[in-house]
Design an enzyme around this catalytic site. Sequence first.
Site, PDB file in Angstrom:
ATOM      1  N   THR A 141      44.929  42.772  46.232  1.00 18.27           N
ATOM      2  CA  THR A 141      44.741  41.845  45.112  1.00 18.27           C
ATOM      3  C   THR A 141      46.079  41.414  44.526  1.00 18.27           C
ATOM      4  O   THR A 141      47.087  42.119  44.710  1.00 18.27           O
ATOM      5  CB  THR A 141      43.922  42.535  43.995  1.00 18.27           C
ATOM      6  OG1 THR A 141      43.578  41.596  42.991  1.00 18.27           O
ATOM      7  CG2 THR A 141      44.706  43.675  43.342  1.00 18.27           C
ATOM      8  N   THR A 189      35.907  45.978  42.075  1.00 19.62           N
ATOM      9  CA  THR A 189      36.519  44.718  41.658  1.00 19.62           C
ATOM     10  C   THR A 189      36.246  44.561  40.167  1.00 19.62           C
ATOM     11  O   THR A 189      35.325  45.163  39.637  1.00 19.62           O
ATOM     12  CB  THR A 189      35.954  43.542  42.483  1.00 19.62           C
ATOM     13  OG1 THR A 189      36.586  42.327  42.057  1.00 19.62           O
ATOM     14  CG2 THR A 189      34.457  43.390  42.317  1.00 19.62           C
ATOM     15  N   GLY A 190      37.059  43.762  39.516  1.00 18.71           N
ATOM     16  CA  GLY A 190      36.861  43.550  38.083  1.00 18.71           C
ATOM     17  C   GLY A 190      38.029  44.078  37.272  1.00 18.71           C
ATOM     18  O   GLY A 190      39.133  44.207  37.797  1.00 18.71           O
TER      19      GLY A 190
HETATM   20  C1  SD4 Z   1      42.684  44.465  38.980  1.00 15.57           C
HETATM   21  N1  SD4 Z   1      40.527  44.896  39.953  1.00 15.57           N
HETATM   22  O1  SD4 Z   1      43.856  44.296  39.235  1.00 15.57           O
HETATM   23  C2  SD4 Z   1      41.657  44.002  39.986  1.00 15.57           C
HETATM   24  C3  SD4 Z   1      41.326  42.567  39.706  1.00 15.57           C
HETATM   25  C4  SD4 Z   1      39.997  42.073  40.162  1.00 15.57           C
HETATM   26  O2  SD4 Z   1      38.279  40.571  39.957  1.00 15.57           O
HETATM   27  O3  SD4 Z   1      39.303  42.680  40.902  1.00 15.57           O
HETATM   28  N2  SD4 Z   1      39.547  40.944  39.688  1.00 15.57           N
HETATM   29  O4  SD4 Z   1      42.288  44.944  37.929  1.00 15.57           O
END
Ligand code: SD4
Length: 350
Positions: A223, A256-257
Amino acid sequence: MSNRRDFLKTTLLATSALALPNVSRSAASLSGSVPGGAGARVVSTWDFGVPANQAAWAVLGKGGKPLDAVEAGAQIPESDLSNHSVGRAGYPDRDGKVTLDASIMDGDGRCGAVAALEHIGHPIKVARKVMEDTPHVLLVGDGALEFALQQGFTRENLLTPESEKAWHEWLKQAKYKPVANSENLDYHRSLPAPGMPGGKNNHDTIGMLAVDANGRLAGACTTSGMAWKLHGRVGDSPIIGAGLYVDNEVGGATSTGVGEEVIRNAGSFLVVELMRQGRSPQEACEEAVRRIVKKHPDGAKEIQVGFLALRRDGECGAYAIQKGFTYAVCDVRKQDLLLASPSVYQTTFT
Ligand code: SD4
Protein backbone atom coordinates in the site's frame (compact mmCIF):
# COMPACT_ATOMS: atom_id res chain seq x y z
CA MET A 1 -35.76 -0.01 3.24
CA SER A 2 -35.22 -3.07 1.15
CA ASN A 3 -35.64 -1.00 -2.03
CA ARG A 4 -33.04 1.41 -0.78
CA ARG A 5 -30.72 -1.47 0.01
CA ASP A 6 -31.22 -2.92 -3.45
CA PHE A 7 -30.54 0.45 -4.96
CA LEU A 8 -27.33 0.79 -2.97
CA LYS A 9 -26.30 -2.72 -3.92
CA THR A 10 -26.90 -1.98 -7.59
CA THR A 11 -24.87 1.20 -7.27
CA LEU A 12 -21.99 -0.73 -5.81
CA LEU A 13 -22.10 -3.26 -8.57
CA ALA A 14 -22.35 -0.64 -11.25
CA THR A 15 -19.27 1.04 -9.82
CA SER A 16 -17.35 -2.24 -9.81
CA ALA A 17 -18.37 -2.93 -13.37
CA LEU A 18 -17.18 0.53 -14.41
CA ALA A 19 -13.81 0.02 -12.82
CA LEU A 20 -13.39 -3.46 -14.22
CA PRO A 21 -15.31 -4.10 -17.42
CA ASN A 22 -14.14 -7.71 -17.58
CA VAL A 23 -15.55 -8.72 -14.23
CA SER A 24 -18.29 -11.26 -14.77
CA ARG A 25 -21.93 -10.92 -13.67
CA SER A 26 -21.34 -13.31 -10.79
CA ALA A 27 -19.36 -10.46 -9.26
CA ALA A 28 -22.81 -9.24 -8.34
CA SER A 29 -23.40 -11.25 -5.21
CA LEU A 30 -23.10 -9.99 -1.68
CA SER A 31 -21.29 -12.80 0.06
CA GLY A 32 -19.04 -13.10 3.07
CA SER A 33 -17.75 -16.55 2.48
CA VAL A 34 -16.89 -19.07 -0.20
CA PRO A 35 -16.55 -22.77 0.72
CA GLY A 36 -13.21 -24.48 0.30
CA GLY A 37 -12.38 -27.82 -1.25
CA ALA A 38 -11.57 -26.44 -4.69
CA GLY A 39 -7.84 -27.08 -4.33
CA ALA A 40 -5.48 -24.16 -4.74
CA ARG A 41 -7.03 -20.71 -4.34
CA VAL A 42 -5.98 -17.08 -4.19
CA VAL A 43 -8.04 -14.27 -2.66
CA SER A 44 -7.40 -10.56 -2.42
CA THR A 45 -8.92 -7.29 -1.35
CA TRP A 46 -10.87 -4.85 -3.54
CA ASP A 47 -11.69 -4.73 -7.24
CA PHE A 48 -8.07 -4.63 -8.29
CA GLY A 49 -7.77 -8.03 -6.63
CA VAL A 50 -9.22 -9.58 -9.80
CA PRO A 51 -6.27 -8.86 -12.14
CA ALA A 52 -3.86 -9.34 -9.23
CA ASN A 53 -5.34 -12.79 -8.53
CA GLN A 54 -5.00 -13.69 -12.19
CA ALA A 55 -1.27 -12.89 -12.10
CA ALA A 56 -0.92 -14.95 -8.93
CA TRP A 57 -2.91 -17.77 -10.51
CA ALA A 58 -0.47 -17.90 -13.45
CA VAL A 59 2.02 -19.15 -10.83
CA LEU A 60 -0.22 -21.05 -8.39
CA GLY A 61 -2.39 -22.73 -11.04
CA LYS A 62 0.71 -24.38 -12.50
CA GLY A 63 1.70 -25.83 -9.15
CA GLY A 64 3.97 -22.90 -8.25
CA LYS A 65 4.68 -21.80 -4.69
CA PRO A 66 2.11 -19.66 -2.86
CA LEU A 67 4.91 -17.25 -1.91
CA ASP A 68 5.89 -16.72 -5.56
CA ALA A 69 2.22 -16.39 -6.46
CA VAL A 70 1.44 -13.61 -3.97
CA GLU A 71 4.63 -11.75 -4.83
CA ALA A 72 3.66 -11.82 -8.53
CA GLY A 73 0.04 -10.85 -7.83
CA ALA A 74 0.84 -7.93 -5.56
CA GLN A 75 2.99 -6.37 -8.25
CA ILE A 76 -0.01 -5.80 -10.54
CA PRO A 77 -1.57 -2.92 -8.56
CA GLU A 78 1.93 -1.72 -7.61
CA SER A 79 2.62 -1.15 -11.34
CA ASP A 80 -0.77 0.32 -12.21
CA LEU A 81 -0.40 4.07 -12.70
CA SER A 82 -4.16 4.61 -12.54
CA ASN A 83 -4.17 3.19 -9.02
CA HIS A 84 -3.38 5.81 -6.39
CA SER A 85 -3.30 3.57 -3.37
CA VAL A 86 -0.59 1.01 -4.03
CA GLY A 87 2.98 1.28 -5.33
CA ARG A 88 3.85 3.71 -8.13
CA ALA A 89 1.47 6.65 -8.43
CA GLY A 90 0.31 6.19 -4.83
CA TYR A 91 -0.97 9.40 -3.27
CA PRO A 92 1.76 11.11 -1.27
CA ASP A 93 1.92 12.18 2.35
CA ARG A 94 1.16 15.76 3.39
CA ASP A 95 4.69 16.79 2.35
CA GLY A 96 4.23 15.41 -1.16
CA LYS A 97 6.40 12.33 -0.57
CA VAL A 98 5.21 8.91 -1.72
CA THR A 99 6.08 6.44 1.03
CA LEU A 100 5.20 2.78 0.64
CA ASP A 101 4.53 -0.06 3.09
CA ALA A 102 4.55 -3.79 2.27
CA SER A 103 4.85 -7.19 3.90
CA ILE A 104 5.09 -10.79 2.80
CA MET A 105 4.78 -13.97 4.84
CA ASP A 106 4.63 -17.69 4.32
CA GLY A 107 2.85 -20.27 6.39
CA ASP A 108 6.07 -21.44 8.07
CA GLY A 109 6.38 -18.08 9.80
CA ARG A 110 9.03 -16.61 7.53
CA CYS A 111 8.31 -12.96 6.84
CA GLY A 112 9.74 -9.67 5.65
CA ALA A 113 8.49 -6.11 5.42
CA VAL A 114 9.37 -2.54 4.51
CA ALA A 115 7.78 0.63 5.80
CA ALA A 116 7.93 4.27 4.75
CA LEU A 117 9.99 3.23 1.75
CA GLU A 118 10.48 5.94 -0.89
CA HIS A 119 11.51 5.76 -4.57
CA ILE A 120 11.02 2.01 -5.13
CA GLY A 121 8.05 0.94 -7.26
CA HIS A 122 7.80 -2.65 -6.01
CA PRO A 123 8.04 -2.62 -2.22
CA ILE A 124 6.71 -6.19 -2.10
CA LYS A 125 9.88 -7.41 -3.83
CA VAL A 126 12.02 -5.54 -1.30
CA ALA A 127 9.96 -7.10 1.52
CA ARG A 128 10.76 -10.53 0.15
CA LYS A 129 14.46 -9.65 0.00
CA VAL A 130 14.30 -8.57 3.66
CA MET A 131 12.75 -11.94 4.45
CA GLU A 132 15.25 -14.01 2.49
CA ASP A 133 18.50 -12.04 2.54
CA THR A 134 18.60 -10.50 6.03
CA PRO A 135 18.16 -11.79 9.58
CA HIS A 136 15.49 -9.08 10.09
CA VAL A 137 11.76 -8.77 9.56
CA LEU A 138 11.21 -5.04 9.01
CA LEU A 139 13.32 -2.29 7.45
CA VAL A 140 12.07 1.30 7.42
CA GLY A 141 12.67 4.64 5.72
CA ASP A 142 16.19 5.49 4.54
CA GLY A 143 17.56 2.15 5.74
CA ALA A 144 15.00 0.29 3.65
CA LEU A 145 15.85 2.42 0.62
CA GLU A 146 19.58 1.90 1.08
CA PHE A 147 19.00 -1.86 1.32
CA ALA A 148 16.84 -1.86 -1.81
CA LEU A 149 19.44 0.07 -3.81
CA GLN A 150 22.17 -2.30 -2.63
CA GLN A 151 20.00 -5.17 -3.81
CA GLY A 152 19.88 -3.64 -7.30
CA PHE A 153 16.46 -1.98 -7.26
CA THR A 154 16.18 1.15 -9.38
CA ARG A 155 15.49 4.50 -7.76
CA GLU A 156 12.36 6.07 -9.27
CA ASN A 157 10.24 9.16 -8.87
CA LEU A 158 6.93 7.70 -7.68
CA LEU A 159 4.95 10.95 -7.65
CA THR A 160 3.11 11.05 -10.96
CA PRO A 161 1.73 14.34 -12.35
CA GLU A 162 -1.79 13.09 -11.56
CA SER A 163 -0.97 12.33 -7.92
CA GLU A 164 0.86 15.62 -7.59
CA LYS A 165 -2.22 17.43 -8.88
CA ALA A 166 -4.42 15.65 -6.35
CA TRP A 167 -1.98 16.59 -3.59
CA HIS A 168 -2.12 20.27 -4.63
CA GLU A 169 -5.93 20.06 -4.54
CA TRP A 170 -5.76 18.63 -1.03
CA LEU A 171 -3.30 21.33 0.06
CA LYS A 172 -5.97 23.99 -0.61
CA GLN A 173 -7.73 22.87 2.56
CA ALA A 174 -5.09 20.56 4.01
CA LYS A 175 -7.71 18.86 6.11
CA TYR A 176 -6.51 15.52 7.34
CA LYS A 177 -8.95 12.94 8.48
CA PRO A 178 -7.85 9.32 8.16
CA VAL A 179 -10.92 7.83 6.56
CA ALA A 180 -10.44 4.88 4.26
CA ASN A 181 -12.48 3.83 1.28
CA SER A 182 -16.17 3.51 1.91
CA GLU A 183 -19.22 4.40 -0.06
CA ASN A 184 -20.87 5.34 3.21
CA LEU A 185 -18.69 8.27 3.99
CA ASP A 186 -19.23 11.67 2.38
CA TYR A 187 -15.75 12.76 3.32
CA HIS A 188 -14.33 9.88 1.40
CA ARG A 189 -16.41 10.63 -1.67
CA SER A 190 -15.19 14.22 -1.62
CA LEU A 191 -11.49 13.38 -1.78
CA PRO A 192 -9.92 14.43 -5.06
CA ALA A 193 -9.50 11.37 -7.19
CA PRO A 194 -8.61 12.32 -10.75
CA GLY A 195 -8.97 9.46 -13.14
CA MET A 196 -11.33 7.45 -10.96
CA PRO A 197 -14.78 6.77 -12.43
CA GLY A 198 -17.25 9.31 -11.10
CA GLY A 199 -14.51 10.87 -8.97
CA LYS A 200 -14.68 7.85 -6.66
CA ASN A 201 -11.66 7.66 -4.47
CA ASN A 202 -9.98 4.32 -4.49
CA HIS A 203 -7.53 4.55 -1.68
CA ASP A 204 -7.07 0.96 -0.71
CA THR A 205 -4.51 -1.64 0.11
CA ILE A 206 -4.10 -4.93 -1.63
CA GLY A 207 -3.94 -7.83 0.79
CA MET A 208 -3.55 -11.20 -0.92
CA LEU A 209 -3.63 -14.75 0.46
CA ALA A 210 -2.88 -17.94 -1.45
CA VAL A 211 -3.15 -21.62 -0.58
CA ASP A 212 -1.90 -24.51 -2.67
CA ALA A 213 -3.52 -27.92 -3.08
CA ASN A 214 -1.57 -29.19 -0.04
CA GLY A 215 -2.84 -26.50 2.30
CA ARG A 216 0.39 -24.50 2.29
CA LEU A 217 -0.12 -20.76 2.45
CA ALA A 218 1.46 -17.37 1.85
CA GLY A 219 0.28 -13.78 1.94
CA ALA A 220 1.30 -10.32 0.76
CA CYS A 221 0.11 -6.85 1.58
CA THR A 222 1.19 -3.61 -0.14
CA THR A 223 0.00 0.00 0.00
CA SER A 224 0.91 3.66 -0.19
CA GLY A 225 -0.98 4.02 3.09
CA MET A 226 -3.45 6.73 3.96
CA ALA A 227 -3.26 9.66 1.54
CA TRP A 228 -1.92 12.92 3.02
CA LYS A 229 -0.64 11.15 6.14
CA LEU A 230 2.04 12.69 8.37
CA HIS A 231 5.48 12.05 6.95
CA GLY A 232 6.81 8.90 8.62
CA ARG A 233 3.40 7.46 9.42
CA VAL A 234 3.27 3.68 9.04
CA GLY A 235 0.02 1.76 8.82
CA ASP A 236 -0.94 -1.83 9.47
CA SER A 237 0.14 -3.29 6.12
CA PRO A 238 3.85 -3.86 6.90
CA ILE A 239 3.17 -4.92 10.50
CA ILE A 240 3.12 -8.70 10.78
CA GLY A 241 0.06 -9.67 12.80
CA ALA A 242 -1.75 -6.42 11.96
CA GLY A 243 -2.10 -6.14 8.15
CA LEU A 244 -1.04 -9.70 7.44
CA TYR A 245 -0.65 -13.00 9.22
CA VAL A 246 -0.28 -16.53 7.85
CA ASP A 247 0.09 -19.90 9.55
CA ASN A 248 0.08 -23.22 7.68
CA GLU A 249 -1.63 -24.91 10.62
CA VAL A 250 -4.68 -22.67 10.29
CA GLY A 251 -4.85 -20.16 7.43
CA GLY A 252 -4.15 -16.51 6.77
CA ALA A 253 -5.72 -13.09 7.14
CA THR A 254 -5.17 -9.62 5.80
CA SER A 255 -6.76 -6.22 6.29
CA THR A 256 -7.59 -2.93 4.65
CA GLY A 257 -8.84 0.37 6.01
CA VAL A 258 -7.66 2.61 8.81
CA GLY A 259 -4.42 0.93 9.79
CA GLU A 260 -4.26 2.44 13.26
CA GLU A 261 -7.44 0.57 14.19
CA VAL A 262 -6.04 -2.70 12.87
CA ILE A 263 -2.71 -2.28 14.68
CA ARG A 264 -4.46 -1.50 17.99
CA ASN A 265 -6.29 -4.81 17.75
CA ALA A 266 -3.53 -6.98 16.22
CA GLY A 267 -6.21 -7.60 13.60
CA SER A 268 -4.89 -10.27 11.23
CA PHE A 269 -3.29 -12.26 14.03
CA LEU A 270 -6.61 -12.14 15.87
CA VAL A 271 -8.49 -13.47 12.82
CA VAL A 272 -6.06 -16.39 12.45
CA GLU A 273 -6.19 -17.19 16.17
CA LEU A 274 -10.00 -17.16 16.11
CA MET A 275 -9.92 -19.61 13.21
CA ARG A 276 -7.48 -21.77 15.21
CA GLN A 277 -10.09 -21.86 17.97
CA GLY A 278 -12.67 -23.16 15.54
CA ARG A 279 -14.40 -20.09 14.11
CA SER A 280 -14.99 -20.12 10.37
CA PRO A 281 -13.09 -17.53 8.30
CA GLN A 282 -16.31 -15.52 8.11
CA GLU A 283 -17.00 -15.68 11.85
CA ALA A 284 -13.39 -14.78 12.62
CA CYS A 285 -13.51 -11.67 10.39
CA GLU A 286 -16.83 -10.63 11.97
CA GLU A 287 -15.44 -10.94 15.49
CA ALA A 288 -12.30 -8.96 14.63
CA VAL A 289 -14.43 -6.16 13.16
CA ARG A 290 -16.71 -6.24 16.23
CA ARG A 291 -13.74 -5.77 18.56
CA ILE A 292 -12.85 -2.56 16.72
CA VAL A 293 -16.41 -1.27 16.63
CA LYS A 294 -16.93 -1.99 20.33
CA LYS A 295 -14.10 0.35 21.27
CA HIS A 296 -15.83 3.31 19.60
CA PRO A 297 -18.71 4.84 21.54
CA ASP A 298 -20.18 6.18 18.25
CA GLY A 299 -20.12 2.67 16.73
CA ALA A 300 -17.16 3.46 14.42
CA LYS A 301 -19.49 5.16 11.96
CA GLU A 302 -16.64 7.21 10.50
CA ILE A 303 -14.16 4.39 10.14
CA GLN A 304 -13.62 1.70 7.54
CA VAL A 305 -11.78 -1.53 8.24
CA GLY A 306 -12.17 -4.76 6.30
CA PHE A 307 -10.72 -8.21 6.96
CA LEU A 308 -10.27 -11.07 4.51
CA ALA A 309 -9.41 -14.59 5.70
CA LEU A 310 -8.46 -17.81 3.94
CA ARG A 311 -8.43 -21.12 5.78
CA ARG A 312 -6.00 -23.87 4.82
CA ASP A 313 -8.83 -25.90 3.24
CA GLY A 314 -9.55 -22.95 0.91
CA GLU A 315 -12.68 -21.60 2.61
CA CYS A 316 -12.59 -17.82 2.75
CA GLY A 317 -14.53 -15.11 4.54
CA ALA A 318 -14.70 -11.32 4.63
CA TYR A 319 -16.29 -8.62 6.74
CA ALA A 320 -16.03 -4.84 7.02
CA ILE A 321 -17.36 -2.00 9.13
CA GLN A 322 -18.75 -0.04 6.19
CA LYS A 323 -20.50 -1.10 3.04
CA GLY A 324 -18.40 -1.11 -0.13
CA PHE A 325 -15.58 -3.54 0.66
CA THR A 326 -15.07 -5.97 -2.21
CA TYR A 327 -12.83 -9.01 -2.50
CA ALA A 328 -11.73 -11.24 -5.35
CA VAL A 329 -11.56 -15.05 -5.33
CA CYS A 330 -9.70 -17.12 -7.91
CA ASP A 331 -9.38 -20.88 -8.27
CA VAL A 332 -9.44 -23.55 -10.95
CA ARG A 333 -13.18 -22.98 -11.53
CA LYS A 334 -13.21 -19.22 -11.89
CA GLN A 335 -10.52 -16.58 -12.17
CA ASP A 336 -12.55 -13.36 -12.17
CA LEU A 337 -14.92 -13.64 -9.23
CA LEU A 338 -15.50 -10.39 -7.35
CA LEU A 339 -17.75 -10.38 -4.28
CA ALA A 340 -19.17 -7.64 -2.11
CA SER A 341 -18.37 -8.22 1.55
CA PRO A 342 -21.11 -7.95 4.15
CA SER A 343 -20.55 -5.22 6.72
CA VAL A 344 -21.77 -3.83 10.02
CA TYR A 345 -23.43 -0.93 8.22
CA GLN A 346 -25.14 -1.94 5.00
CA THR A 347 -26.65 1.45 4.22
CA THR A 348 -25.28 4.85 3.33
CA PHE A 349 -25.20 7.52 6.03
CA THR A 350 -26.75 10.80 5.01
C1 SD4 B 1 -3.08 1.88 5.97
N1 SD4 B 1 -4.54 -0.02 5.75
O1 SD4 B 1 -2.00 2.33 5.65
C2 SD4 B 1 -3.80 0.97 5.01
C3 SD4 B 1 -4.63 1.81 4.09
C4 SD4 B 1 -5.81 1.16 3.46
O2 SD4 B 1 -7.87 1.36 2.48
O3 SD4 B 1 -5.99 0.00 3.48
N2 SD4 B 1 -6.72 1.92 2.90
O4 SD4 B 1 -3.63 2.17 7.02
